[in-house]
Scaffold this active site. Structure first.
Site, PDB file in Angstrom:
ATOM      1  N   ARG A 219       5.170   1.958  -5.659  1.00  0.00           N
ATOM      2  CA  ARG A 219       3.923   1.206  -5.786  1.00  0.00           C
ATOM      3  C   ARG A 219       3.779   0.831  -7.261  1.00  0.00           C
ATOM      4  NH1 ARG A 219       1.336   1.514  -0.928  1.00  0.00           N
ATOM      5  NH2 ARG A 219       1.669   3.397   0.290  1.00  0.00           N
ATOM      6  N   GLY A 220       2.972  -0.203  -7.524  1.00  0.00           N
ATOM      7  CA  GLY A 220       2.768  -0.645  -8.906  1.00  0.00           C
ATOM      8  C   GLY A 220       4.014  -1.337  -9.457  1.00  0.00           C
ATOM      9  N   ASP A 245       0.835  -5.915   2.529  1.00  0.00           N
ATOM     10  CA  ASP A 245      -0.061  -6.958   2.000  1.00  0.00           C
ATOM     11  C   ASP A 245       0.028  -7.058   0.476  1.00  0.00           C
ATOM     12  OD1 ASP A 245      -1.223  -4.422   1.853  1.00  0.00           O
ATOM     13  OD2 ASP A 245      -3.262  -5.179   1.999  1.00  0.00           O
ATOM     14  N   ILE A 274       2.949  -0.003   8.200  1.00  0.00           N
ATOM     15  CA  ILE A 274       2.752   0.880   9.342  1.00  0.00           C
ATOM     16  C   ILE A 274       1.327   0.758   9.857  1.00  0.00           C
ATOM     17  CG2 ILE A 274       2.012   2.928   8.101  1.00  0.00           C
ATOM     18  CD1 ILE A 274       3.941   4.468   9.795  1.00  0.00           C
ATOM     19  N   ASP A 275       0.417   0.329   8.975  1.00  0.00           N
ATOM     20  CA  ASP A 275      -0.990   0.209   9.380  1.00  0.00           C
ATOM     21  C   ASP A 275      -1.232  -1.021  10.258  1.00  0.00           C
ATOM     22  OD1 ASP A 275      -1.393   2.397   7.806  1.00  0.00           O
ATOM     23  OD2 ASP A 275      -2.509   1.374   6.235  1.00  0.00           O
ATOM     24  N   ILE A 432       5.010  10.387  10.872  1.00  0.00           N
ATOM     25  CA  ILE A 432       5.080   9.217  11.761  1.00  0.00           C
ATOM     26  C   ILE A 432       5.705   8.002  11.077  1.00  0.00           C
ATOM     27  CG2 ILE A 432       3.105   9.999  13.158  1.00  0.00           C
ATOM     28  CD1 ILE A 432       1.544   7.603  11.907  1.00  0.00           C
ATOM     29  N   ARG A 433       5.813   8.048   9.749  1.00  0.00           N
ATOM     30  CA  ARG A 433       6.417   6.869   9.103  1.00  0.00           C
ATOM     31  C   ARG A 433       7.794   7.155   8.495  1.00  0.00           C
ATOM     32  NH1 ARG A 433       3.169   5.645   3.389  1.00  0.00           N
ATOM     33  NH2 ARG A 433       4.461   7.056   2.202  1.00  0.00           N
TER      34      ARG A 433
END
Ligand SMILES: Nc1ncnc2c1ncn2[C@@H]1O[C@H](COP(=O)(O)OP(=O)(O)O)[C@@H](O)[C@H]1O
Ligand SMILES: O=P(O)(O)OC[C@H]1O[C@](O)(COP(=O)(O)O)[C@@H](O)[C@@H]1O
Ligand SMILES: [Mg+2]
EC number: 2.7.1.11
Length: 546
Positions: A219-220, A245, A274-275, A432-433
């Site tokens: 991230r970032g 996103d 995943i969301d 789950i991911r």
């Protein structure tokens, strides 16, 4: 507008911009493209001198390509090299000589084919929004040996990342004869701070059987100029960006910078989350796998709850702002008594509150299972705890709703109720991911990767590939990033959930009144369940006709 000057002054040793990456262009008087154009492409190589940088920075980028037709037909098209690189050469697609495709009746997608966003229509409906259909084109804008591709994975993990990487490599290699494919390690910052790895079909042969991403992620670290400099320095002309996103917003900025610099570089997004919170597309890859994996946690919670007097099984699932995983895992399981998602506010205490419902269900059944999405009830938790932390990408770090809820439930029953409950909290969040994608997600990943490669080879750029009503399409970035997809609680899918768990909606009269007052565009819908809203385009209509 003329040349921006001398060849690039800084470069990575042993790498120089490829001759074809920097398009040879001249001032653009008239456009062969039917679309509005406000960008003139740059000449040859870029200089990183301050004045050149300033000129690039000040250049306007292409406006969104909107084409209108009869009966309210709208095509929200994606950019093409020919929009800003006049005279860009094309070649016959090598797919027609590929033995695997020799039996295919029609190799190529018709240039006019578009995919409709709205498929439930009335007799007099306007045609509405369309996207360019994905697939191989008769003409390609790259020769095989001209392509230097790169692949990057960004953001959180998701089942199927490795499958997409594998299938991108194989499609480039097997269909288009592309042999130069780089893996960028560690997400966006890997463009300028990590070594790359060479990817070949042999290297990626088995990776779809593994969870995670062989490229690593982060991230970032999104620095547009540094990233585009690295792309130019390495002579990369296909950039495949797999991410959610946030990643797609970053991809849009990379594309804009590339277009400003007038480069023949295709920037292609493959949506990962995943969301399942990405707009327009039917669903994101890995989502089905995650829902399936969540069943194991719900099953365990149910077994535990059933085996104890007043047993409560509480399962927390991912879903920062959108409760799709919780909703679909609940619907699939049928063992869940109550599902809480960020989109549907709830209150704990008093009449119609969650605690009252738990007590009622325990008295009726002797046990219960609750599924809570991680983003649910954050406003309630924030009342008791201050939280202003963000991750490296700027996403708000959530407080643990599962722990908080466990505490509140225990306090309620051990307090004035003096009722003994046995609560087991299960948090399978990362489990789950972190798994490999299931069979259907593997196929979905393959199709996404193929569509991405076909689009880049055909000269399209600045787009995300996705399935829209079951057909693959090229979607302009802004349509994916302008808002997050959420569970529409006035949709019949949420009503199905409420009727399956028989839980109260927990919504206050005031909330319902507010929602009814809202006129919101319900454009795209998960699995297109909301036929009413699609026809009428407002929450008010959807509620009234439900
Ligand atoms: N608004 C933004 N503009 C540019 N880059 C962004 C933006 N939001 C996130 N990014 C970058 O995209 C990458 C992934 O973003 P993140 O929000 O962590 O995950 P996801 O893409 O899965 O939503 C990070 O490297 C981050 O820096
Ligand atoms: O611990 P991490 O890696 O930040 O991941 C946690 C977040 O990742 C997600 O799974 C999805 O996030 P992205 O799709 O934005 O990567 C969220 O549900 C969760 O809040
Ligand atoms: Mg995200």
């Amino acid at each position: 507008m003329g040349s921006l000057g001398s060849p690039r002054s800084t470069s990575i040793p042993n790498s120089k911009p490829s001759a074809t990456q920097n398009a040879q262009v001249s001032e653009l008087e008239t456009s062969p493209s039917p679309f509005p154009r406000n960008l003139l492409a740059d000449k040859t190589h870029m200089s990183r001198s301050e004045s050149a940088k300033k000129k690039i920075k000040n250049k306007e980028i292409l406006k969104p390509k909107i084409v209108t037709g009869d009966v309210g037909y709208v095509l929200e098209d994606v950019p093409h090299f020919s929009d800003y690189i006049p005279g860009v050469p094309s070649h016959p697609n090598p797919l027609q000589d590929n033995p695997a495709y020799s039996v295919v009746k029609q190799y190529f997608v018709d240039v006019d084919d578009t995919v409709s966003q709205k498929i439930v229509v009335k007799q007099n409906s306007k045609k509405g929004t369309h996207f360019r259909r994905a697939g191989p084109r008769q003409k390609v804008y790259f020769e095989s040996d001209e392509v230097q591709a790169c692949i990057v994975t960004c953001g959180g993990l998701c089942p199927g990342l490795n499958t997409v990487v594998r299938e991108l490599v194989c499609a480039l290699f097997d269909i288009y004869g592309v042999t130069k494919i780089l893996g960028i390690k560690g997400g966006y910052k890997g463009f300028y701070s990590c070594n790359t790895i060479e990817l070949t079909p042999k290297k990626v042969n088995d990776i779809h059987k593994r969870g995670g991403t062989i490229l690593g992620t982060s991230r970032g670290g999104h620095d547009t100029v540094k990233i585009v400099d690295a792309i130019q320095d390495r002579g990369i002309n296909h950039v495949y960006i797999i991410g959610g996103d946030g990643t797609q917003k970053g991809a849009a900025m990379i594309y804009e910078e590339i277009q400003r610099r007038g480069l023949k570089v295709a920037v292609v997004g493959i949506p990962k989350t995943i969301d399942n919170d990405i707009e327009v597309i039917d669903k994101s890859f890995g989502f089905d796998t995650a829902v399936e994996e969540a069943q194991k946690a719900i099953y365990a919670a149910h077994v535990e709850a059933e085996s104890h007097e007043n047993g409560i099984g509480l399962v927390k699932l991912m879903g920062r702002n959108s409760g799709f995983i919780a909703m679909y895992a609940t619907l699939a399981s049928r063992d869940v008594d109550c599902c809480l998602i960020p989109e549907s506010p709830f209150h704990l205490e008093g009449e119609g509150g969650l605690l009252e419902f738990i007590e009622k269900r325990l008295k009726e059944n002797g046990h219960m299972v609750i599924v809570v999405a991680e983003g649910a009830g954050q406003d309630l938790i924030a009342d008791s705890l201050r939280n202003t932390n963000h991750d490296a990408s700027g996403n708000k770090l959530l407080l643990d709703v599962g722990l908080w809820l466990s505490q509140k439930i225990k306090e309620y029953f051990s307090g004035k109720k003096k009722m003994r409950v046995n609560l087991k909290y299960i948090d399978p969040t990362y489990m789950i991911r972190a798994v490999p994608s299931n069979a259907s997600d593997n196929i979905y990943c393959t199709l996404l990767a193929h569509s991405a490669v076909h689009g880049a080879m055909a000269g399209y750029t600045g787009f995300t590939v996705g399935s829209v009503n079951g057909r693959h399409a090229y979607i302009p970035y802004h349509r994916i990033t302008e808002k997050q997809k959420k569970v529409v609680i006035t949709d019949r899918m949420w009503a199905r959930l409420l009727s399956s768990t028989n839980q109260p909606s927990f919504l206050s009269h005031e909330f319902i009144k507010n929602v009814k007052g809202e006129e919101t565009d319900l454009g795209s819908h998960f699995y297109l369940e909301n036929e009413y809203a699609l026809c009428n385009g407002s929450i008010t209509d959807a509620i009234e006709k439900m």
